[in-house]
Design a protein around this motif. Structure first.
Motif, PDB file in Angstrom:
ATOM      1  N   TRP A 134       0.785   1.430   4.457  1.00 42.28           N
ATOM      2  CA  TRP A 134      -0.110   0.565   3.677  1.00 42.28           C
ATOM      3  C   TRP A 134      -0.665  -0.446   4.663  1.00 42.28           C
ATOM      4  O   TRP A 134       0.092  -1.111   5.376  1.00 42.28           O
ATOM      5  CB  TRP A 134       0.663  -0.151   2.568  1.00 42.28           C
ATOM      6  CG  TRP A 134      -0.189  -0.870   1.563  1.00 42.28           C
ATOM      7  CD1 TRP A 134      -0.574  -0.394   0.330  1.00 42.28           C
ATOM      8  CD2 TRP A 134      -0.765  -2.194   1.661  1.00 42.28           C
ATOM      9  NE1 TRP A 134      -1.357  -1.332  -0.321  1.00 42.28           N
ATOM     10  CE2 TRP A 134      -1.483  -2.439   0.481  1.00 42.28           C
ATOM     11  CE3 TRP A 134      -0.752  -3.174   2.637  1.00 42.28           C
ATOM     12  CZ2 TRP A 134      -2.170  -3.635   0.249  1.00 42.28           C
ATOM     13  CZ3 TRP A 134      -1.435  -4.365   2.424  1.00 42.28           C
ATOM     14  CH2 TRP A 134      -2.128  -4.583   1.236  1.00 42.28           C
ATOM     15  N   TYR A 178      -8.125  -2.842   1.815  1.00 46.89           N
ATOM     16  CA  TYR A 178      -6.834  -2.230   2.158  1.00 46.89           C
ATOM     17  C   TYR A 178      -6.877  -0.745   1.866  1.00 46.89           C
ATOM     18  O   TYR A 178      -7.749  -0.267   1.140  1.00 46.89           O
ATOM     19  CB  TYR A 178      -5.682  -2.890   1.393  1.00 46.89           C
ATOM     20  CG  TYR A 178      -5.596  -2.528  -0.070  1.00 46.89           C
ATOM     21  CD1 TYR A 178      -4.779  -1.480  -0.507  1.00 46.89           C
ATOM     22  CD2 TYR A 178      -6.339  -3.211  -1.029  1.00 46.89           C
ATOM     23  CE1 TYR A 178      -4.700  -1.147  -1.853  1.00 46.89           C
ATOM     24  CE2 TYR A 178      -6.268  -2.881  -2.367  1.00 46.89           C
ATOM     25  CZ  TYR A 178      -5.451  -1.850  -2.783  1.00 46.89           C
ATOM     26  OH  TYR A 178      -5.373  -1.507  -4.111  1.00 46.89           O
ATOM     27  N   ALA A 215      -1.164   2.579  -1.417  1.00 46.21           N
ATOM     28  CA  ALA A 215      -0.903   2.519  -2.858  1.00 46.21           C
ATOM     29  C   ALA A 215      -1.484   1.232  -3.444  1.00 46.21           C
ATOM     30  O   ALA A 215      -1.477   0.186  -2.789  1.00 46.21           O
ATOM     31  CB  ALA A 215       0.596   2.571  -3.111  1.00 46.21           C
ATOM     32  N   PRO A 216      -1.996   1.309  -4.670  1.00 48.31           N
ATOM     33  CA  PRO A 216      -2.498   0.089  -5.321  1.00 48.31           C
ATOM     34  C   PRO A 216      -1.395  -0.960  -5.418  1.00 48.31           C
ATOM     35  O   PRO A 216      -0.214  -0.631  -5.505  1.00 48.31           O
ATOM     36  CB  PRO A 216      -2.901   0.564  -6.718  1.00 48.31           C
ATOM     37  CG  PRO A 216      -3.086   2.034  -6.594  1.00 48.31           C
ATOM     38  CD  PRO A 216      -2.149   2.494  -5.511  1.00 48.31           C
ATOM     39  N   THR A 217      -1.796  -2.223  -5.383  1.00 49.45           N
ATOM     40  CA  THR A 217      -0.832  -3.314  -5.469  1.00 49.45           C
ATOM     41  C   THR A 217      -1.254  -4.310  -6.538  1.00 49.45           C
ATOM     42  O   THR A 217      -2.447  -4.538  -6.737  1.00 49.45           O
ATOM     43  CB  THR A 217      -0.671  -4.042  -4.116  1.00 49.45           C
ATOM     44  OG1 THR A 217       0.272  -5.097  -4.279  1.00 49.45           O
ATOM     45  CG2 THR A 217      -1.988  -4.608  -3.595  1.00 49.45           C
ATOM     46  N   ASP A 218      -0.266  -4.880  -7.209  1.00 54.99           N
ATOM     47  CA  ASP A 218      -0.523  -5.951  -8.176  1.00 54.99           C
ATOM     48  C   ASP A 218      -0.647  -7.292  -7.470  1.00 54.99           C
ATOM     49  O   ASP A 218      -1.046  -8.277  -8.079  1.00 54.99           O
ATOM     50  CB  ASP A 218       0.634  -6.054  -9.186  1.00 54.99           C
ATOM     51  CG  ASP A 218       0.711  -4.830 -10.084  1.00 54.99           C
ATOM     52  OD1 ASP A 218      -0.328  -4.176 -10.292  1.00 54.99           O
ATOM     53  OD2 ASP A 218       1.823  -4.536 -10.571  1.00 54.99           O
ATOM     54  N   THR A 262      -2.576  -9.240  -5.689  1.00 52.02           N
ATOM     55  CA  THR A 262      -3.922  -9.560  -5.218  1.00 52.02           C
ATOM     56  C   THR A 262      -4.047 -11.036  -4.849  1.00 52.02           C
ATOM     57  O   THR A 262      -4.924 -11.405  -4.079  1.00 52.02           O
ATOM     58  CB  THR A 262      -4.976  -9.180  -6.266  1.00 52.02           C
ATOM     59  OG1 THR A 262      -4.683  -9.869  -7.482  1.00 52.02           O
ATOM     60  CG2 THR A 262      -4.971  -7.671  -6.517  1.00 52.02           C
ATOM     61  N   CYS A 311       6.328  -4.427  -3.161  1.00 52.02           N
ATOM     62  CA  CYS A 311       5.117  -3.744  -3.626  1.00 52.02           C
ATOM     63  C   CYS A 311       5.450  -2.336  -4.102  1.00 52.02           C
ATOM     64  O   CYS A 311       4.837  -1.831  -5.014  1.00 52.02           O
ATOM     65  CB  CYS A 311       4.089  -3.671  -2.498  1.00 52.02           C
ATOM     66  SG  CYS A 311       3.430  -5.268  -2.049  1.00 52.02           S
ATOM     67  N   SER A 312       6.420  -1.723  -3.447  1.00 55.94           N
ATOM     68  CA  SER A 312       6.786  -0.345  -3.759  1.00 55.94           C
ATOM     69  C   SER A 312       8.232  -0.128  -3.315  1.00 55.94           C
ATOM     70  O   SER A 312       8.651  -0.671  -2.284  1.00 55.94           O
ATOM     71  CB  SER A 312       5.858   0.618  -3.029  1.00 55.94           C
ATOM     72  OG  SER A 312       6.388   1.920  -3.059  1.00 55.94           O
TER      73      SER A 312
END
Length: 151
Positions: free
Chosen positions: A41, A59, A62-65, A67, A100-101
């Motif tokens: 990432w 970026y 994987a999408p991230t919350d 922000t 994040c993951s």
């Protein structure tokens, strides 16, 4: 990974003036994520106006919350305050880590300075435990210095 082979490509992206800054930053993210096996990432965070927080920029991964990150929170927020590189070989061992993951094992964050001011950072997550070396730090410092030229 021989980072020297990526430096001319970084310079070429930065100097591609017909593209706007965000498009160039995204190309840098894509280059790093595809060419460095353990960069899973790759993204940029920037100071959000006059607020003491970071806002997610371009970026890949994987999408991230996450922000918006307040100064002092997580690895990125700590770098916004310390103005220092932060290499985390094992994110599970960090008390002030924002997950994040579940696949992320390590993180490296390098600040970007414009006229001596910390204006943002490059943030890289890895799914590989303890992958980052001093060579990663020096290369990412080079990337940040190049990026600073277009901010």
């Amino acid at each position: 990974m021989n980072f020297e082979t990526l430096k001319p490509q970084i310079k070429a992206i930065v100097s591609n003036a017909p593209l706007d800054v965000d498009a160039r930053l995204l190309q840098i993210c894509q280059l790093l994520e595809t060419r460095v096996d353990y960069y899973n990432w790759v993204g940029f965070y920037f100071k959000n106006g006059d607020r003491n927080e970071l806002k997610l920029g371009p970026y890949v991964g994987a999408p991230t919350d996450h922000t918006i990150i307040p100064f002092g929170k997580g690895i990125c927020g700590q770098v916004a305050v310390s103005n220092q590189n932060f290499v985390v070989p094992d994110v599970a061992a960090q008390d002030n880590y924002i997950a994040c993951s579940i696949t992320v094992k390590a993180e490296i964050v390098i600040p970007i300075f414009v006229n001596g001011e910390n204006v943002g950072q490059i943030d890289i997550d890895s799914n590989t435990p303890d992958p980052f070396t001093e060579a990663d730090e020096r290369f990412l410092e080079f990337v940040c210095a190049e990026v600073a030229k277009i901010l």
